[in-house]
Design a protein around this motif. Structure first.
Motif, short mmCIF file in Angstrom:
data_model
loop_
_atom_site.label_atom_id
_atom_site.label_comp_id
_atom_site.label_asym_id
_atom_site.label_seq_id
_atom_site.Cartn_x
_atom_site.Cartn_y
_atom_site.Cartn_z
N THR A 136 0.86 -1.18 0.00
CA THR A 136 0.00 0.00 0.00
C THR A 136 0.90 1.23 0.00
O THR A 136 2.04 1.18 0.48
N PRO A 137 0.41 2.33 -0.53
CA PRO A 137 1.22 3.54 -0.53
C PRO A 137 1.61 3.99 0.88
O PRO A 137 2.69 4.52 1.08
N GLU A 138 0.72 3.73 1.85
CA GLU A 138 1.01 4.13 3.22
C GLU A 138 2.18 3.34 3.79
O GLU A 138 3.08 3.88 4.42
N ILE A 139 2.16 2.01 3.55
CA ILE A 139 3.24 1.14 4.05
C ILE A 139 4.57 1.55 3.42
O ILE A 139 5.59 1.65 4.10
N LEU A 140 4.56 1.77 2.10
CA LEU A 140 5.79 2.17 1.42
C LEU A 140 6.28 3.53 1.92
O LEU A 140 7.49 3.73 2.11
N ALA A 141 5.36 4.45 2.15
CA ALA A 141 5.76 5.79 2.62
C ALA A 141 6.36 5.71 4.01
O ALA A 141 7.38 6.36 4.29
N VAL A 142 5.79 4.89 4.89
CA VAL A 142 6.33 4.74 6.24
C VAL A 142 7.72 4.11 6.17
O VAL A 142 8.64 4.55 6.86
N LEU A 143 7.89 3.10 5.33
CA LEU A 143 9.19 2.46 5.20
C LEU A 143 10.24 3.42 4.65
O LEU A 143 11.39 3.42 5.09
N ARG A 144 9.84 4.27 3.70
CA ARG A 144 10.77 5.28 3.17
C ARG A 144 11.19 6.29 4.24
O ARG A 144 12.34 6.67 4.32
N GLY A 158 8.24 6.65 16.88
CA GLY A 158 7.01 6.39 16.14
C GLY A 158 6.16 7.64 15.99
O GLY A 158 5.54 7.88 14.96
N ILE A 159 6.16 8.47 17.02
CA ILE A 159 5.37 9.71 16.96
C ILE A 159 5.97 10.68 15.94
O ILE A 159 5.24 11.40 15.26
N ALA A 160 7.29 10.69 15.80
CA ALA A 160 7.92 11.56 14.80
C ALA A 160 7.59 11.08 13.39
O ALA A 160 7.40 11.90 12.48
N ILE A 161 7.53 9.79 13.20
CA ILE A 161 7.15 9.25 11.90
C ILE A 161 5.72 9.62 11.60
O ILE A 161 5.39 10.05 10.49
N GLY A 162 4.84 9.49 12.58
CA GLY A 162 3.44 9.87 12.40
C GLY A 162 3.27 11.35 12.14
O GLY A 162 2.41 11.76 11.35
N GLN A 163 4.07 12.19 12.78
CA GLN A 163 3.97 13.63 12.56
C GLN A 163 4.36 14.01 11.14
O GLN A 163 3.83 14.97 10.59
N SER A 164 5.26 13.26 10.54
CA SER A 164 5.63 13.57 9.15
C SER A 164 4.48 13.26 8.19
O SER A 164 4.43 13.81 7.09
N PHE A 165 3.55 12.40 8.60
CA PHE A 165 2.37 12.10 7.79
C PHE A 165 1.14 12.87 8.22
O PHE A 165 0.15 12.93 7.50
N ALA A 200 -0.47 1.14 13.08
CA ALA A 200 -0.77 -0.13 12.38
C ALA A 200 0.31 -0.44 11.34
O ALA A 200 0.73 -1.60 11.21
N GLU A 201 0.76 0.56 10.62
CA GLU A 201 1.80 0.35 9.62
C GLU A 201 3.11 -0.09 10.28
O GLU A 201 3.80 -0.99 9.79
N HIS A 213 7.04 -4.21 11.37
CA HIS A 213 7.85 -4.87 12.40
C HIS A 213 7.54 -6.37 12.42
O HIS A 213 8.45 -7.20 12.56
N GLY A 214 6.28 -6.73 12.28
CA GLY A 214 5.89 -8.14 12.29
C GLY A 214 6.48 -8.92 11.13
O GLY A 214 6.74 -10.12 11.25
N GLN A 215 6.70 -8.26 10.02
CA GLN A 215 7.26 -8.93 8.84
C GLN A 215 8.78 -8.84 8.79
O GLN A 215 9.40 -9.39 7.88
N GLY A 216 9.37 -8.11 9.73
CA GLY A 216 10.83 -8.03 9.79
C GLY A 216 11.43 -6.96 8.92
O GLY A 216 12.64 -6.99 8.67
N TYR A 217 10.63 -6.03 8.44
CA TYR A 217 11.17 -4.96 7.60
C TYR A 217 11.77 -3.83 8.40
O TYR A 217 12.62 -3.09 7.90
N ILE A 218 11.33 -3.67 9.65
CA ILE A 218 11.91 -2.67 10.53
C ILE A 218 12.21 -3.34 11.87
O ILE A 218 11.65 -4.38 12.20
N ARG A 219 13.13 -2.74 12.62
CA ARG A 219 13.49 -3.23 13.94
C ARG A 219 13.05 -2.20 14.96
O ARG A 219 13.17 -1.00 14.73
N GLU A 220 12.58 -2.69 16.08
CA GLU A 220 12.13 -1.82 17.15
C GLU A 220 13.13 -1.89 18.30
O GLU A 220 13.48 -2.97 18.76
#
Length: 153
Positions: A17-25, A35-42, A48-49, A54-61
């Motif tokens: 989805t465009p949202e998932i790709l935008a968050v990953l970028r 996480g709040i800084a990422i949300g503020q940029s959107f 949820a994204e 994180h569940g799929q292993g694309y980002i680390r927490e």
């Protein structure tokens, strides 16, 4: 990773989805970001994204504590996430970046040197120094001449 390896419904390779790709970028540009800084940029929450990535292993927490002892969560992209993002960029081509509008052309500023010129003051600004200062019964002039106050009156 191929489509046959996908078992999750929000897989970035199968149904990005465009949202998932935008968050990953954003995470790839802002390493170790809140996480709040990422949300503020959107302009909206992206919880949820973040959970899906994180569940799929694309980002680390990274979970830690702030100076005051409050917990904090920082996110960073993994090698798997960077590879998936590069694969999507190959499919979609270059992604345009947001701009705030046209910027004015750069011009060279010149210094007139007004800030470093000697102080000339305005006319009459130093007239008060012609008069003596009274300290007790003495008048003190700027020329270091001291005389008793009762003689000056």
């Amino acid at each position: 990773m191929s489509r046959a390896d996908c078992t999750r419904e929000l897989c970035i390779l199968c149904a990005p989805t465009p949202e998932i790709l935008a968050v990953l970028r954003v995470i790839s540009r802002m390493d170790l970001s809140l996480g709040i800084a990422i949300g503020q940029s959107f302009g909206q929450p992206v919880t949820a994204e973040l959970m899906a990535l994180h569940g799929q292993g694309y980002i680390r927490e990274h979970i830690g504590r702030r100076h005051g002892g409050t917990p904090t969560q920082l996110y960073t992209i993994t090698a798997k996430g960077r590879g998936a993002l590069q694969e999507q960029n190959k499919k979609l081509g270059p992604v345009p970046t947001r701009t705030t509008g046209p910027s004015p052309p750069l011009r060279r500023e010149t210094c007139s040197g007004g800030a470093i010129r000697p102080f000339t003051g305005r006319a009459g600004a130093m007239d008060a120094l012609k008069y003596p200062s009274r300290v007790g019964n003495r008048l003190h002039y700027r020329v270091e001449e001291i005389e008793p106050a009762d003689r000056a009156s």
